[in-house]
Design a protein around this motif. Structure first.
Motif, PDB file in Angstrom:
ATOM      1  N   ARG A   1       6.822  62.510  83.242  1.00 31.66           N
ATOM      2  CA  ARG A   1       5.876  62.960  84.278  1.00 31.66           C
ATOM      3  C   ARG A   1       4.759  63.807  83.666  1.00 31.66           C
ATOM      4  O   ARG A   1       3.594  63.667  84.050  1.00 31.66           O
ATOM      5  CB  ARG A   1       6.605  63.779  85.338  1.00 31.66           C
ATOM      6  CG  ARG A   1       7.317  62.904  86.327  1.00 31.66           C
ATOM      7  CD  ARG A   1       7.843  63.709  87.478  1.00 31.66           C
ATOM      8  NE  ARG A   1       9.303  63.567  87.429  1.00 31.66           N
ATOM      9  CZ  ARG A   1      10.133  64.328  88.077  1.00 31.66           C
ATOM     10  NH1 ARG A   1       9.701  65.328  88.801  1.00 31.66           N
ATOM     11  NH2 ARG A   1      11.410  64.130  88.007  1.00 31.66           N
ATOM     12  N   ALA A   2       5.104  64.669  82.735  1.00 36.47           N
ATOM     13  CA  ALA A   2       4.114  65.559  82.118  1.00 36.47           C
ATOM     14  C   ALA A   2       3.046  64.769  81.365  1.00 36.47           C
ATOM     15  O   ALA A   2       1.886  65.175  81.325  1.00 36.47           O
ATOM     16  CB  ALA A   2       4.799  66.547  81.178  1.00 36.47           C
ATOM     17  N   PHE A   3       3.431  63.653  80.771  1.00 38.67           N
ATOM     18  CA  PHE A   3       2.477  62.840  80.014  1.00 38.67           C
ATOM     19  C   PHE A   3       1.955  61.658  80.821  1.00 38.67           C
ATOM     20  O   PHE A   3       1.417  60.707  80.255  1.00 38.67           O
ATOM     21  CB  PHE A   3       3.123  62.353  78.705  1.00 38.67           C
ATOM     22  CG  PHE A   3       3.393  63.463  77.743  1.00 38.67           C
ATOM     23  CD1 PHE A   3       2.342  64.108  77.083  1.00 38.67           C
ATOM     24  CD2 PHE A   3       4.689  63.897  77.490  1.00 38.67           C
ATOM     25  CE1 PHE A   3       2.587  65.143  76.195  1.00 38.67           C
ATOM     26  CE2 PHE A   3       4.946  64.932  76.607  1.00 38.67           C
ATOM     27  CZ  PHE A   3       3.889  65.555  75.960  1.00 38.67           C
ATOM     28  N   ALA A   4       2.105  61.747  82.143  1.00 44.14           N
ATOM     29  CA  ALA A   4       1.604  60.735  83.075  1.00 44.14           C
ATOM     30  C   ALA A   4       2.094  59.334  82.717  1.00 44.14           C
ATOM     31  O   ALA A   4       1.367  58.350  82.816  1.00 44.14           O
ATOM     32  CB  ALA A   4       0.079  60.784  83.150  1.00 44.14           C
ATOM     33  N   LEU A   5       3.356  59.256  82.309  1.00 44.82           N
ATOM     34  CA  LEU A   5       3.963  57.962  81.991  1.00 44.82           C
ATOM     35  C   LEU A   5       4.819  57.445  83.154  1.00 44.82           C
ATOM     36  O   LEU A   5       5.559  56.494  82.986  1.00 44.82           O
ATOM     37  CB  LEU A   5       4.829  58.094  80.731  1.00 44.82           C
ATOM     38  CG  LEU A   5       4.113  58.524  79.454  1.00 44.82           C
ATOM     39  CD1 LEU A   5       5.121  58.798  78.350  1.00 44.82           C
ATOM     40  CD2 LEU A   5       3.106  57.465  79.033  1.00 44.82           C
ATOM     41  N   GLY A   6       4.715  58.103  84.272  1.00 45.18           N
ATOM     42  CA  GLY A   6       5.546  57.744  85.419  1.00 45.18           C
ATOM     43  C   GLY A   6       6.753  58.663  85.475  1.00 45.18           C
ATOM     44  O   GLY A   6       6.697  59.808  85.032  1.00 45.18           O
ATOM     45  N   ASN A   7       7.822  58.164  85.994  1.00 43.36           N
ATOM     46  CA  ASN A   7       9.046  58.956  86.057  1.00 43.36           C
ATOM     47  C   ASN A   7      10.254  58.034  85.954  1.00 43.36           C
ATOM     48  O   ASN A   7      10.118  56.821  85.904  1.00 43.36           O
ATOM     49  CB  ASN A   7       9.090  59.808  87.323  1.00 43.36           C
ATOM     50  CG  ASN A   7       9.252  58.967  88.570  1.00 43.36           C
ATOM     51  OD1 ASN A   7       9.048  57.766  88.559  1.00 43.36           O
ATOM     52  ND2 ASN A   7       9.626  59.607  89.657  1.00 43.36           N
ATOM     53  N   LEU A   8      11.399  58.643  85.900  1.00 44.20           N
ATOM     54  CA  LEU A   8      12.662  57.913  85.894  1.00 44.20           C
ATOM     55  C   LEU A   8      13.314  58.164  87.252  1.00 44.20           C
ATOM     56  O   LEU A   8      14.019  59.160  87.425  1.00 44.20           O
ATOM     57  CB  LEU A   8      13.556  58.399  84.755  1.00 44.20           C
ATOM     58  CG  LEU A   8      12.958  58.375  83.353  1.00 44.20           C
ATOM     59  CD1 LEU A   8      13.898  59.037  82.348  1.00 44.20           C
ATOM     60  CD2 LEU A   8      12.649  56.949  82.937  1.00 44.20           C
ATOM     61  N   PRO A   9      13.044  57.313  88.222  1.00 46.70           N
ATOM     62  CA  PRO A   9      13.510  57.594  89.587  1.00 46.70           C
ATOM     63  C   PRO A   9      15.025  57.708  89.717  1.00 46.70           C
ATOM     64  O   PRO A   9      15.526  58.353  90.634  1.00 46.70           O
ATOM     65  CB  PRO A   9      12.978  56.419  90.413  1.00 46.70           C
ATOM     66  CG  PRO A   9      12.619  55.367  89.428  1.00 46.70           C
ATOM     67  CD  PRO A   9      12.356  56.040  88.136  1.00 46.70           C
TER      68      PRO A   9
END
Length: 178
Positions: free
Chosen positions: A44-52
């Motif tokens: 999330r911090a590197f704007a790569l999405g997230n692991l829902p």
């Protein structure tokens, strides 16, 4: 020392090794949980999405590591206990109360293991599912509780034996609240 008590002593030492393995498995799960949460935050911090699915996995790992660590912690005397009354009583009375508490705990854990086992079987027979991000049979969540309550019951019986054979005094546990 009789041959019977020697065999039980060896079994107790083997049991301790099993509990150490359970404790290590709990530690490994905590480590994996930390890595997973860090990976989710980093993504999330590197704007790569997230692991829902990360939060759900952490939830299951926390549940499982709690059950895995409990018998090991009990064996090590690192569980929380309120022993102020025990320490105020005469040593032989405290010793007897320790025996009674271990017997009651063994019976309670046996009852919880049986109830959990029955619930796991009922869940499997009904085909109940956990419906979240992951979908899986509900009994997968109940079975570890049944197994670990059984393990706790056995450890309480070993504690009872060690208390019976030890000094007629209150245990000197590592995490006393007194």
């Amino acid at each position: 020392m009789t041959m019977h008590s020697d065999a039980i002593g060896r079994l107790d030492r083997l049991w301790e090794r099993l509990l150490q393995g359970l404790g290590l498995a709990a530690c490994a799960l905590i480590g994996l949980m930390v890595l997973l949460i860090c990976a989710d935050v980093g993504a999330r911090a590197f704007a790569l999405g997230n692991l829902p699915w990360a939060a759900e996995m952490a939830e299951y790992a926390l549940y499982l590591c709690t059950f895995l660590a409990a018998p090991w912690l009990l064996r090590q005397g690192r569980h929380v206990r309120m022993d102020m009354v025990l320490r105020a009583l005469p040593a032989t009375v405290s010793w007897a109360l320790e025996l009674a508490a271990d017997a009651l705990a063994a019976a309670t854990c046996t009852a919880l293991a049986a109830a959990s086992f029955k619930a796991a079987i009922a869940s499997a027979e009904q085909g109940s599912l956990v419906l979240k991000i992951f979908v899986f049979p509900e009994w997968w969540l109940v079975a570890p509780a049944a197994a670990m309550f059984a393990v706790l019951a056995v450890e309480f019986l070993f504690r009872l034996r060690r208390q019976w054979r030890g000094p007629r005094a209150v245990r000197d546990e590592a995490t006393s609240a007194a």
